[in-house]
Design a protein around this motif. Structure first.
Motif, PDB file in Angstrom:
ATOM      1  N   TYR A  95      -5.126  -0.290   9.904  1.00 34.70           N
ATOM      2  CA  TYR A  95      -5.329  -1.634   9.354  1.00 34.70           C
ATOM      3  C   TYR A  95      -4.310  -2.608   9.936  1.00 34.70           C
ATOM      4  O   TYR A  95      -4.675  -3.713  10.395  1.00 34.70           O
ATOM      5  N   GLY A 137      -6.860   3.919   7.046  1.00 31.40           N
ATOM      6  CA  GLY A 137      -5.463   4.269   7.250  1.00 31.40           C
ATOM      7  C   GLY A 137      -4.621   3.017   7.410  1.00 31.40           C
ATOM      8  O   GLY A 137      -5.039   2.038   8.035  1.00 31.40           O
ATOM      9  N   ARG A 138      -3.446   3.066   6.807  1.00 26.06           N
ATOM     10  CA  ARG A 138      -2.580   1.881   6.826  1.00 26.06           C
ATOM     11  C   ARG A 138      -2.205   1.458   8.242  1.00 26.06           C
ATOM     12  O   ARG A 138      -2.233   0.274   8.590  1.00 26.06           O
ATOM     13  N   HIS A 195       0.859  -1.180   0.000  1.00 27.65           N
ATOM     14  CA  HIS A 195       0.000   0.000   0.000  1.00 27.65           C
ATOM     15  C   HIS A 195       0.892   1.226   0.000  1.00 27.65           C
ATOM     16  O   HIS A 195       1.657   1.450   0.944  1.00 27.65           O
ATOM     17  N   GLU A 196       0.842   1.955  -1.084  1.00 25.66           N
ATOM     18  CA  GLU A 196       1.697   3.139  -1.259  1.00 25.66           C
ATOM     19  C   GLU A 196       3.154   2.797  -0.999  1.00 25.66           C
ATOM     20  O   GLU A 196       3.885   3.511  -0.329  1.00 25.66           O
ATOM     21  N   LYS A 250      -6.547  -6.172  -3.683  1.00 24.96           N
ATOM     22  CA  LYS A 250      -7.376  -4.982  -3.936  1.00 24.96           C
ATOM     23  C   LYS A 250      -8.207  -4.646  -2.699  1.00 24.96           C
ATOM     24  O   LYS A 250      -8.306  -3.471  -2.305  1.00 24.96           O
ATOM     25  N   ARG A 251      -8.792  -5.638  -2.081  1.00 30.78           N
ATOM     26  CA  ARG A 251      -9.627  -5.381  -0.902  1.00 30.78           C
ATOM     27  C   ARG A 251      -8.805  -4.893   0.287  1.00 30.78           C
ATOM     28  O   ARG A 251      -9.255  -4.018   1.038  1.00 30.78           O
ATOM     29  N   GLY A 282      -6.045  -3.175   0.054  1.00 30.62           N
ATOM     30  CA  GLY A 282      -5.719  -1.794  -0.273  1.00 30.62           C
ATOM     31  C   GLY A 282      -6.862  -0.853   0.024  1.00 30.62           C
ATOM     32  O   GLY A 282      -6.669   0.272   0.524  1.00 30.62           O
ATOM     33  N   GLU A 283      -8.084  -1.296  -0.246  1.00 28.89           N
ATOM     34  CA  GLU A 283      -9.252  -0.459   0.040  1.00 28.89           C
ATOM     35  C   GLU A 283      -9.429  -0.234   1.540  1.00 28.89           C
ATOM     36  O   GLU A 283      -9.811   0.859   1.981  1.00 28.89           O
ATOM     37  N   CYS A 339      -6.986  -0.192   3.729  1.00 27.70           N
ATOM     38  CA  CYS A 339      -5.937   0.761   4.120  1.00 27.70           C
ATOM     39  C   CYS A 339      -6.326   2.192   3.726  1.00 27.70           C
ATOM     40  O   CYS A 339      -6.072   3.150   4.480  1.00 27.70           O
ATOM     41  N   ASP A 340      -6.926   2.335   2.554  1.00 32.35           N
ATOM     42  CA  ASP A 340      -7.397   3.661   2.134  1.00 32.35           C
ATOM     43  C   ASP A 340      -8.491   4.182   3.063  1.00 32.35           C
ATOM     44  O   ASP A 340      -8.516   5.370   3.417  1.00 32.35           O
ATOM     45  N   ARG A 341      -9.383   3.318   3.465  1.00 28.21           N
ATOM     46  CA  ARG A 341     -10.549   3.731   4.245  1.00 28.21           C
ATOM     47  C   ARG A 341     -10.185   4.079   5.689  1.00 28.21           C
ATOM     48  O   ARG A 341     -10.633   5.108   6.218  1.00 28.21           O
TER      49      ARG A 341
END
Length: 590
Positions: A206, A202-203, A108-109, A192-193, A195-196, A198-200
């Motif tokens: 998560y 915060g890494r 993630h990033e 993908k899930r 990553g979503e 982590c986006d929602r």
């Protein structure tokens, strides 16, 4: 280390359930893309999602990611996907060559936040027989192509050379390619899930949540250990029929006890590795997972099973034994040993908590393989996993003709008959194969195949000699059996439980009966009306109702209540207290 104090309970629950859903979405993606009946129809694939250390957070099989990552010395990149199938090269993370395992690091990033992984059974990976599971293999060299952990995708670029080698060594390259790409797609879906999430959230949140889920499972397991495992060892022994090359039965002995606050699972006393291919090269971490999953499902099924409890377990696997064989021992039919592993768990843990344990099941993974060329000269290879009796248990009767693995399903008859030159004449439970008990053992199944082209069949099964035992007064269940009825003569010939390349002609009939399972609890306590119902359903014969349950039925199958009560009272007085286990077998009788 992520700060776990920043994750509130609601967020933790949302992340937990999102990961569970992602894990099931992986399943859905795989079965939609795959081509083989083994994965597409029977769901013989096992996904998981791990944290950045490679510990399983959700899934079915864990433990193997760190051993693979270690081989690449931290050289992990976005877009990398790894594949392997050699049990010895991955420390037993998968246990025979047919299982192709895929692993994908999740970033993630630019920061590694976890791994997704799936392994699935390929219909054929080469070797000396179709299906790649020779019943008489004596080394792993006979069991097909072995691939060590390698990159199948390097920074997003497909390694065409690796793929070509893997497909070139299979009799079913089209199916294998589709199934492999399905596994890869499933891993990408999980990435993908994650990553979503982590986006929602915060890494850091998560990653902290995944640690909290591990800790929560660990705390719950500590309670189970203190409640159900004592310092005084309890031991249990069960047997695998044979190894396919004339040796057996093979003893599996498990002792369980607590030492220094840890649960010790000791396989000392298990027989040495087999000459034939029933050896189970099990990863120590995977062994811990099996024990943990069983304890959770038997004693507290609300717990999320993951790898959080691993440091609370100690595993002893004697080197050179059936469960820790030395290279190059054959492994292709290890499921006869693998599933007996579960029976030993139930027998040992059940001594401390018999009211929560279960009896023995069909104890293997029956395989039916039919190969040949159709009328147009096209090669076909049908491989089907059959199921048997799932044992009687505290909550009720066992399941008839069901898989050990919860998500497995039977191949639809319509699928078989549409794609292969086979007609299924009947498919039904085997009468009297479920062991009598307060809760009846699940019945095995009988599947009758009529082959419509000449070819060869292979069969791999077990529990033909050693019946599945009953518990808490329950009685043992029925064993497996196979026959062939030749079209030319009409004669019915018995087939061994393990055989390859038996030649068949169009019109020949194969009768495949799997084992049932043991009963749970005193059969004289089972409501007589339920026994009579099972007789009407053709699951129990009138003779077994009388012999096993003490239930008297009239010629019209009506229940004679008075005669039943009288007979049961007499038998209880004659028998006394029922035995904790009922085996129906001693090694000397084999």
């Amino acid at each position: 280390m992520p700060d776990m104090s920043t994750v509130d309970p609601i967020t933790l629950d949302i992340i937990e359930n999102a990961l569970k859903n992602a894990r099931f979405e992986m399943d859905g993606v795989v079965v939609r893309i795959s081509l083989s009946p083994v994965i597409r129809e029977q769901h013989d694939e096992f996904p998981m999602i791990c944290n950045h250390r490679g510990q399983m957070i959700v899934g079915q099989f864990g433990s193997y990611i760190p051993a693979i990552v270690e081989q690449f010395d931290g050289d992990l990149n976005e877009g990398d996907i790894f594949v392997w199938n050699d049990p010895y090269a991955c420390k037993g993370s998968i246990s025979h060559n047919n299982d192709w395992c895929v692993m994908m690091p999740i970033f993630h990033e630019g920061v590694l936040v976890g791994f997704s992984s799936i392994f699935g059974h390929m219909v054929d990976v080469g070797g000396k027989v179709p299906g790649s599971m020779p019943f008489d293999a004596r080394t792993i060299w006979e069991e097909g192509l072995r691939v060590p952990p390698v990159r199948i995708y390097d920074k997003g670029v497909l390694n065409e050379g690796v793929l070509a080698i893997m497909l070139n060594n299979s009799r079913t390259p089209d199916m294998n390619r589709a199934d492999l790409m399905a596994l890869i797609a499933g891993c990408k879906t999980a990435a993908k899930r994650v990553g979503e999430l982590c986006d929602r959230f915060g890494r850091e949140t998560y990653m902290a949540a995944t640690d909290m889920l591990l800790d929560r499972t660990r705390d719950a397991m500590k309670v189970l250990i203190s409640k159900y495992i004592s310092e005084e060892p309890v031991s249990f022994t069960d047997y695998v029929d044979d190894d396919g090359v004339g040796n057996g039965p093979f003893k599996m002995t498990l002792s369980i006890y607590m030492k220094d606050g840890k649960a010790v699972f000791d396989w000392t006393g298990t027989d040495d590795q087999a000459e034939g291919p029933i050896n189970f090269h099990i990863h120590e971490g995977l062994c811990k997972l099996f024990f943990g999953v069983y304890m959770i499902m038997a004693f507290d099924p609300d717990i999320l099973f993951n790898e959080g409890f691993y440091d609370l377990f100690e595993i002893i696997l004697p080197e050179g034994s059936l469960l820790n064989p030395k290279f190059p021992a054959a492994l292709s039919n290890r499921l006869n040993t693998h599933t007996r592993f579960f029976d030993c768990q139930a027998g040992a843990l059940g001594q401390r908590a018999p009211h929560l344990s279960m009896a023995a099941g069909y104890g293997t993974s029956p395989h039916f393989i039919f190969t040949g060329h159709d009328s147009e000269g096209k090669y076909f290879q049908l491989m089907e996993l059959l199921f048997g009796g799932v044992p009687g248990r505290p909550r009720g009767d066992g399941l008839d003709g069901h898989a050990w693995w919860p998500l497995f399903s039977a191949t639809p008859i319509e699928y078989i008959e549409n794609y292969y030159p086979v007609q299924v004449d009947s498919y039904r439970p085997v009468k009297d194969s479920g062991g009598p008990g307060l809760h009846r053992g699940g019945a095995g199944i009988e599947k009758v195949y009529r082959v419509l082209e000449s070819g060869k069949i292979s069969i791999h099964d077990d529990r033909e000699v050693v019946p599945p035992w009953g518990i808490n007064g329950g009685l043992f269940g029925g064993t497996s059996a196979k026959w062939i009825v030749r079209q030319t003569t009409g004669e019915k010939e018995r087939i061994p439980s393990k055989i390859d390349n038996l030649e068949v002609e169009a019109g020949d009939v194969i009768i495949f009966r799997t084992a049932g399972s043991g009963g749970w609890g005193d059969p004289y306590e089972r409501p007589a009306e339920e026994v009579a119902r099972d007789v009407r359903y053709d699951l129990v014969s009138p003779e077994k109702a009388l012999e096993g349950y003490g239930v008297v039925l009239g010629d019209d199958l009506s229940l004679d209540v008075a005669a039943t009560e009288k007979l049961r009272a007499e038998r209880r007085a004659e028998r006394g207290e029922p035995e904790p286990f009922n085996f129906g077998f001693t090694p000397q009788s084999a």
